[in-house]
Design an enzyme around this catalytic site. Structure first.
Site, PDB file in Angstrom:
ATOM      1  N   PRO A 175      13.594  24.045  59.297  1.00  0.00           N
ATOM      2  CA  PRO A 175      12.876  24.610  60.437  1.00  0.00           C
ATOM      3  C   PRO A 175      11.507  23.950  60.612  1.00  0.00           C
ATOM      4  O   PRO A 175      10.845  23.625  59.631  1.00  0.00           O
ATOM      5  CB  PRO A 175      12.709  26.087  60.058  1.00  0.00           C
ATOM      6  CG  PRO A 175      12.678  26.076  58.556  1.00  0.00           C
ATOM      7  CD  PRO A 175      13.585  24.940  58.115  1.00  0.00           C
ATOM      8  N   GLY A 176      11.112  23.738  61.835  1.00  0.00           N
ATOM      9  CA  GLY A 176       9.778  23.209  62.116  1.00  0.00           C
ATOM     10  C   GLY A 176       9.062  24.147  63.072  1.00  0.00           C
ATOM     11  O   GLY A 176       8.203  24.948  62.693  1.00  0.00           O
ATOM     12  N   ARG A 177       9.489  24.086  64.318  1.00  0.00           N
ATOM     13  CA  ARG A 177       8.872  24.885  65.377  1.00  0.00           C
ATOM     14  C   ARG A 177       8.794  26.369  65.034  1.00  0.00           C
ATOM     15  O   ARG A 177       7.775  27.022  65.246  1.00  0.00           O
ATOM     16  CB  ARG A 177       9.698  24.709  66.657  1.00  0.00           C
ATOM     17  CG  ARG A 177       9.054  25.260  67.909  1.00  0.00           C
ATOM     18  CD  ARG A 177      10.029  25.194  69.090  1.00  0.00           C
ATOM     19  NE  ARG A 177      10.613  23.897  69.292  1.00  0.00           N
ATOM     20  CZ  ARG A 177      10.098  22.940  70.082  1.00  0.00           C
ATOM     21  NH1 ARG A 177       9.017  23.190  70.766  1.00  0.00           N
ATOM     22  NH2 ARG A 177      10.685  21.766  70.200  1.00  0.00           N
ATOM     23  N   ARG A 185       2.947  18.316  75.430  1.00  0.00           N
ATOM     24  CA  ARG A 185       4.193  19.017  75.763  1.00  0.00           C
ATOM     25  C   ARG A 185       4.348  19.356  77.252  1.00  0.00           C
ATOM     26  O   ARG A 185       5.435  19.178  77.796  1.00  0.00           O
ATOM     27  CB  ARG A 185       4.357  20.269  74.898  1.00  0.00           C
ATOM     28  CG  ARG A 185       4.435  19.932  73.385  1.00  0.00           C
ATOM     29  CD  ARG A 185       4.819  21.121  72.528  1.00  0.00           C
ATOM     30  NE  ARG A 185       6.207  21.483  72.761  1.00  0.00           N
ATOM     31  CZ  ARG A 185       6.616  22.453  73.534  1.00  0.00           C
ATOM     32  NH1 ARG A 185       5.750  23.224  74.150  1.00  0.00           N
ATOM     33  NH2 ARG A 185       7.890  22.672  73.717  1.00  0.00           N
ATOM     34  N   TYR A 194       7.595  17.483  78.470  1.00  0.00           N
ATOM     35  CA  TYR A 194       8.786  18.334  78.601  1.00  0.00           C
ATOM     36  C   TYR A 194       8.643  19.335  79.748  1.00  0.00           C
ATOM     37  O   TYR A 194       9.477  20.218  79.892  1.00  0.00           O
ATOM     38  CB  TYR A 194       9.003  19.168  77.339  1.00  0.00           C
ATOM     39  CG  TYR A 194       9.011  18.436  76.030  1.00  0.00           C
ATOM     40  CD1 TYR A 194      10.014  17.521  75.720  1.00  0.00           C
ATOM     41  CD2 TYR A 194       8.049  18.707  75.060  1.00  0.00           C
ATOM     42  CE1 TYR A 194      10.035  16.888  74.487  1.00  0.00           C
ATOM     43  CE2 TYR A 194       8.069  18.081  73.825  1.00  0.00           C
ATOM     44  CZ  TYR A 194       9.062  17.168  73.550  1.00  0.00           C
ATOM     45  OH  TYR A 194       9.086  16.559  72.332  1.00  0.00           O
ATOM     46  N   CYS A 250      -6.875  10.217  83.113  1.00  0.00           N
ATOM     47  CA  CYS A 250      -6.537   9.595  84.392  1.00  0.00           C
ATOM     48  C   CYS A 250      -5.021   9.509  84.579  1.00  0.00           C
ATOM     49  O   CYS A 250      -4.450   8.421  84.614  1.00  0.00           O
ATOM     50  CB  CYS A 250      -7.172   8.217  84.463  1.00  0.00           C
ATOM     51  SG  CYS A 250      -8.919   8.297  84.055  1.00  0.00           S
ATOM     52  N   TYR A 287       4.377  20.456  67.303  1.00  0.00           N
ATOM     53  CA  TYR A 287       4.427  19.315  68.218  1.00  0.00           C
ATOM     54  C   TYR A 287       3.188  19.281  69.117  1.00  0.00           C
ATOM     55  O   TYR A 287       3.262  18.926  70.288  1.00  0.00           O
ATOM     56  CB  TYR A 287       5.738  19.335  69.032  1.00  0.00           C
ATOM     57  CG  TYR A 287       6.951  19.433  68.130  1.00  0.00           C
ATOM     58  CD1 TYR A 287       7.334  18.339  67.351  1.00  0.00           C
ATOM     59  CD2 TYR A 287       7.661  20.622  67.992  1.00  0.00           C
ATOM     60  CE1 TYR A 287       8.407  18.423  66.480  1.00  0.00           C
ATOM     61  CE2 TYR A 287       8.740  20.718  67.124  1.00  0.00           C
ATOM     62  CZ  TYR A 287       9.104  19.620  66.375  1.00  0.00           C
ATOM     63  OH  TYR A 287      10.169  19.699  65.508  1.00  0.00           O
TER      64      TYR A 287
END
Ligand SMILES: *Cc1c(COP(=O)(O)O)cnc(C)c1O
Length: 426
Positions: free
Chosen positions: A286-288, A324, A328, A355, A384
């Site tokens: 698991p990460g998130r 993100r 995404y 910019c 992330y």
């Protein structure tokens, strides 16, 4: 104490407004941190990180899994140390992440190494570190690892990462278990590699790895994938291949806004029956799930810009700090660090100074009126976030703070201009 509007398993339960209306992390008001560090700054809750790990450990305790936290989600050394101290291993995808794993003294026997493009040097370093498993993603990679192990006169353990061709119903960029992605090996090819592998003198193919994607909200795609791999493993065992490690990957979804993802317990209830009476060492990555809601990105409003059609809050954090939304089209909550009752509410675009038109954190978001000099936080940024940050526009990367109870520590200093040009020559 007034709790924030987010509560529950993967919500921001350690970020809330106190009675005075100040946004706090655990017991520390954010304004106190920002006074010392300035902005932009990532702020993480140590307690959330430990609690999220404990939730998975508890839900699956009947099978005693090895939980290898996915370093790429948030690789700050203090975050890694918090997890390793609590019994986690680490899932790495590069030599740099191996370097971090060793810095926090994660034992090699708790490290698994994935990724489609491992270099010779990275493979050698991982062999030297005596990692538990290489998660191998192609036949040429397996041959290379074997060759290197042989030259070093070492024995390595290998899992093949299979691609079960299931759709996890998540964003295309974080879908990894469909046939058309670059990840893993299809069942037919994998089967012949396992059968051939008996010839390998310095690599033992004793594991199977699957990771189908990220931010997966329901159990079904996992169940579908795990059913397929169990069938596959049964077939391998009939052919005389012994599988010891089943690495089931990561991918558990979290709450960014109104998602309703499975809890660790719900996930376990769906998954555990599949593994009843089977004696594999189960691994999760698991990460998130562990870090997303343990962190926020705090920024200062530089200007409020009005045009004929929009009101913009221009902050001192940009897409280089948190990509993100641009990458995404991800949703992140925006909270002022001071709660304002009885003020006007406006619809804002919250944008950065870079910019690029993709440089935004929120579009058409209704927020209490904010002024130049006010602080706000981009919520659910612990995963992330910093790890995908860059120096684009020659911006110095943000500082990172870890809160524990009533105290906080800067666990990564804000970069300096000297850091920006380090190694460059005219
Ligand atoms: C990124 C990754 C993970 C972690 O995914 P999350 O969705 O953050 O849980 C686990 N395993 C592998 C192989 C990965 O690449």
């Amino acid at each position: 104490m007034l709790r924030g509007e987010f509560q529950g398993e993967t919500r921001m339960h350690d970020f809330y407004y106190d009675r005075k209306g100040d946004l706090c992390c655990e017991k520390v008001p954010l304004k106190k941190i920002l006074k010392k560090t300035g902005t932009p700054t990532y702020i993480y809750s140590s307690r959330t990180i430990s609690e999220h790990l404990a939730k998975i450990q508890k839900a699956f305790r009947s099978v005693r899994p090895l939980i290898c936290y996915s370093v790429k989600a948030n690789s700050n050394l203090a975050v890694l140390k918090t997890l390793v101290k609590n019994g986690a291993g680490l899932d790495i995808v590069s030599g740099g992440e191996l370097f971090r794993a060793r810095k926090v003294q994660c034992p090699g026997r708790k490290i698994v190494y994935a990724g489609v493009g491992k270099t010779d040097e990275e493979i050698r370093e991982a062999i030297r570190a005596r990692i538990l498993l290489f998660n191998v993603e192609s036949l040429p990679e397996l041959e290379r690892i074997h060759q290197i192990a042989k030259a070093m006169r070492k024995q390595v353990n290998v899992s093949l990462r299979v691609n079960p061709n299931v759709d996890p119903h998540t964003h295309a960029y974080i879908t990894t278990g469909r046939a058309e992605t670059k990840f893993g090996i299809d069942f037919d090819r994998a089967r012949s590699i396992y059968l051939e592998s008996k010839k390998l003198t310095h690599a033992t193919l004793c594991g199977l790895h699957v990771h189908i994607g990220s931010q997966i909200e329901t159990g079904e795609p996992f169940v579908e994938a795990f059913r397929k791999i169990l069938e596959f493993v049964d077939d391998l065992e009939l052919a005389g291949i012994k599988i010891k490690f089943l690495n089931l990957g990561g991918g558990l979804g979290v709450i960014y806004s109104d998602e309703n993802p499975q809890t660790a317990d719900e996930f376990a209830k769906k998954i555990l029956p599949l593994f009843k009476k089977r004696k594999y060492q189960i691994i999760f990555e698991p990460g998130r799930f562990i870090v997303a809601n343990a962190g926020v990105l705090a920024a200062k409003v530089l200007y409020v810009k009005e045009t004929a059609v929009k009101k913009f809050l221009i902050t001192d954090a940009g897409m280089n700090d948190l990509i993100r939304p641009a990458f995404y089209n991800a949703y992140h909550g925006i909270w002022p660090i001071r709660k304002q009752e009885h003020v006007a509410r406006w619809v804002y675009d919250v944008v950065g100074p870079i910019c690029e038109s993709g440089d935004f954190f929120a579009k058409d978001r209704e927020l209490p009126e904010m002024r130049s000099g006010d602080f706000l936080t981009v919520m659910t940024s612990g995963a992330y976030g910093f790890t995908m940050s860059s120096n684009y526009n020659s911006r110095r990367r943000a500082c990172e703070v870890l809160v524990k109870g009533a105290s906080f520590r800067v666990v990564r200093q804000r970069e300096t201009y000297q850091d920006l040009v380090r190694g460059e020559k005219i």
